[in-house]
Design a protein around this motif. Structure first.
Motif, PDB file in Angstrom:
ATOM      1  N   ALA A   1       0.836  -1.206   0.000  1.00  0.00           N
ATOM      2  CA  ALA A   1       0.000   0.000   0.000  1.00  0.00           C
ATOM      3  C   ALA A   1       0.869   1.254   0.000  1.00  0.00           C
ATOM      4  O   ALA A   1       0.603   2.216  -0.732  1.00  0.00           O
ATOM      5  CB  ALA A   1      -0.920  -0.018   1.216  1.00  0.00           C
TER       6      ALA A   1
ATOM      7  N   SER B   1       1.315   4.164  -2.920  1.00  0.00           N
ATOM      8  CA  SER B   1       0.989   5.567  -2.647  1.00  0.00           C
ATOM      9  C   SER B   1       2.186   6.497  -2.746  1.00  0.00           C
ATOM     10  O   SER B   1       2.027   7.678  -3.043  1.00  0.00           O
ATOM     11  CB  SER B   1       0.364   5.694  -1.249  1.00  0.00           C
ATOM     12  OG  SER B   1       1.321   5.288  -0.268  1.00  0.00           O
ATOM     13  N   LYS B   2       3.408   5.957  -2.529  1.00  0.00           N
ATOM     14  CA  LYS B   2       4.550   6.853  -2.430  1.00  0.00           C
ATOM     15  C   LYS B   2       5.626   6.626  -3.488  1.00  0.00           C
ATOM     16  O   LYS B   2       6.398   7.524  -3.796  1.00  0.00           O
ATOM     17  CB  LYS B   2       5.191   6.715  -1.044  1.00  0.00           C
ATOM     18  CG  LYS B   2       4.273   7.156   0.077  1.00  0.00           C
ATOM     19  CD  LYS B   2       4.962   7.041   1.428  1.00  0.00           C
ATOM     20  CE  LYS B   2       4.041   7.507   2.556  1.00  0.00           C
ATOM     21  NZ  LYS B   2       4.707   7.404   3.888  1.00  0.00           N
TER      22      LYS B   2
END
Length: 508
Positions: free
Chosen positions: A171, A175-176
């Motif tokens: 996750a 997201s990053k």
């Protein structure tokens, strides 16, 4: 006041005390303590090893010792402090220093937990995502489980990454990270969960790995097994189509397996098509196996020594230092299928012959006299070889003929009834020998430089002739004083033997 060893050791102990004091006081603001010395500290730490311990030093008049074990643990703490400082400064060197702290801190699971937690956090903060995050997550999980309650509480208070959660890393990755998640990440994640028996996560990560392009044949087989268990017919047939393309036409077992899978997924048309190819493959394989077995049995029956010519010289007789006593032996083998005809010839020079043997005359006292002869030996033998690839044992009969020439001998002869009747005369004694031997040994049969060791023994018949130079010499009237003439029987039996080593060349 710190005093001991070299100036480098003084600096490293000083920074050890600084790090220890920070830990004892509970402060984690290592920047204020370590940062002014950061580059120098890392340089010193990078050049420390087990060989630098133990360190003996004194502080304010008190003596201290860092043992090897304590030293390595302190260096681990030291790298942890350096990397924490780098972490807070957002320096890329932190990841490398954290990994050193983890490697050196293996005996201390609490230090490992703390360093790994900081490392994973730092990798996320730096958007540096890769499969190694999963490995460190597993290591952190294993270490966290075995530390005691107070140590767990200290780790928890730091709010660090401490669980084995590839899904959470994924996750954060999504997201990053600026880079897409590679299939290798999902492959490693599903293997982690597979070891832990977490089938739900395994299936999820295998799907993602496949969707990301995982196409390794071993993975596809494992994936289609899981699709079969979960009754995913549509995707299962899709994977089978890829496996069918990757499977060679002579891979009978996997073709049979693919046909069964198509049947399980309800595609009877493809199941029939692949089953026919699998059956044809099996028939061809069985036919090839029978041909190979037949060829193998035929090869075994005729394997070993098959045709060729071997030329060799007898090595041992050539080793005499005195050239006048050196013999020269030559041989040739005409080799057929597992047998050979051997022809041997040897020239003798000044070979010693003992008067004494089992069949000498007992009427002569001087039976220990050494006599020398020249001549030759000729032999013919049959060899039957045993089964072997590069060297073979052989055995067979050998027939030898030997001619001995003792040279002209001048000796006194006299009449035993009238001792005044005596004079010198000449003799030219000769002897021939006939031998039937059992010949055996080992021969290298590969073409090129070849060798042979041979042995032999068997009965020997010797025929001796005194050969008086004077054709009118009366052998019945006169006694010959020389034992070589008078002592040797005209016919006698004995034991013949041979031993030797030949070296030469084998042609084809």
């Amino acid at each position: 006041m710190i005093s001991y060893g070299t100036s480098e050791q003084q600096r490293i102990v000083k920074y050890m005390f600084l790090s220890a004091s920070v830990s004892v006081s509970g402060k984690r603001d290592t920047i204020s303590v370590i940062y002014p010395y950061l580059n120098r500290v890392r340089f010193i730490a990078d050049n420390m090893s087990e060989n630098n311990f133990p360190i003996n030093f004194s502080v304010d008049g008190k003596n201290y010792t860092y043992s090897k074990e304590a030293g390595m643990g302190t260096l681990a703490n030291f790298y942890e402090s350096i990397s924490e400082c780098e972490y807070k400064l957002k320096k890329g060197q932190a990841e490398k220093d954290f990994k050193k702290a983890i490697s050196l801190g293996k005996p201390n699971t609490f230090n490992q937990c703390m360093a790994i937690g900081y490392l994973i956090d730092f990798m996320q903060e730096s958007n540096h995502y890769n499969e190694s995050m999963l490995e460190y997550s597993n290591l952190l999980h294993d270490s966290y489980l075995i530390i005691d309650g107070p140590a767990k509480a200290r780790i928890d208070s730091l709010d660090l990454w401490r669980m084995n959660q590839p899904a959470a890393i994924e996750a954060a990755y999504l997201s990053k990270s600026k880079e897409p998640i590679p299939a290798s990440f999902y492959l490693k994640a599903y293997k982690n969960y597979q070891k832990q028996g977490r089938g739900d996560y395994v299936y999820d990560f295998m799907n993602k790995a496949y969707d990301r392009g995982a196409s390794d044949k071993a993975f596809l087989w494992e994936y289609v097994d899981m699709l079969k268990i979960n009754s995913q017919s549509s995707k299962g047939q899709e994977v089978l189509n890829k496996l069918y393309i990757l499977t060679a036409i002579n891979d009978c077992d996997n073709l049979q397996k693919i046909a069964e899978y198509y049947m399980n997924f309800g595609n009877m048309v493809m199941a029939k098509e692949v089953k026919e190819k699998a059956d044809d493959c099996m028939k061809k394989r069985e036919k090839e196996q029978k041909l190979q077995q037949k060829a193998s049995s035929k090869k075994y029956a005729y394997r070993g020594v098959n045709n060729g010519i071997y030329f060799g010289v007898d090595l041992f007789p050539l080793c005499r230092l005195d050239a006048s006593k050196r013999d020269y032996g030559f041989k040739m083998d005409l080799i057929g299928k597992n047998m050979a005809h051997e022809f041997y010839y040897k020239i003798h020079n000044n070979d010693k012959d003992l008067m004494y043997d089992l069949s000498s005359s007992t009427e002569v006292d001087n039976n220990l006299m050494d006599i020398y002869w020249n001549g030759f030996t000729a032999a013919y033998g049959l060899k039957f070889f045993t089964d072997n690839d590069e060297k073979a044992f052989f055995i067979g009969p050998m027939f030898r003929y030997r001619s001995k020439d003792y040279g002209v001998v001048d000796t006194l002869v006299y009449n035993t009834e009238n001792l005044n009747d005596r004079y010198y005369t000449s003799f030219h004694p000769k002897e021939v020998q006939y031998e039937v031997l059992i010949n055996y040994g080992i021969q290298r049969t590969k073409p090129g430089i070849a060798t042979e060791i041979y042995f032999g023994f068997g009965p020997k018949l010797s025929m001796f002739s005194a050969n008086p130079v004077d054709p009118d010499f009366d052998n019945t009237l006169y006694y010959v004083e020389n034992p070589i003439i008078e002592g040797r029987k005209e016919m006698r039996w004995g034991l013949g033997a041979r031993i030797g080593f030949t070296i030469g060349i084998k042609i084809f």
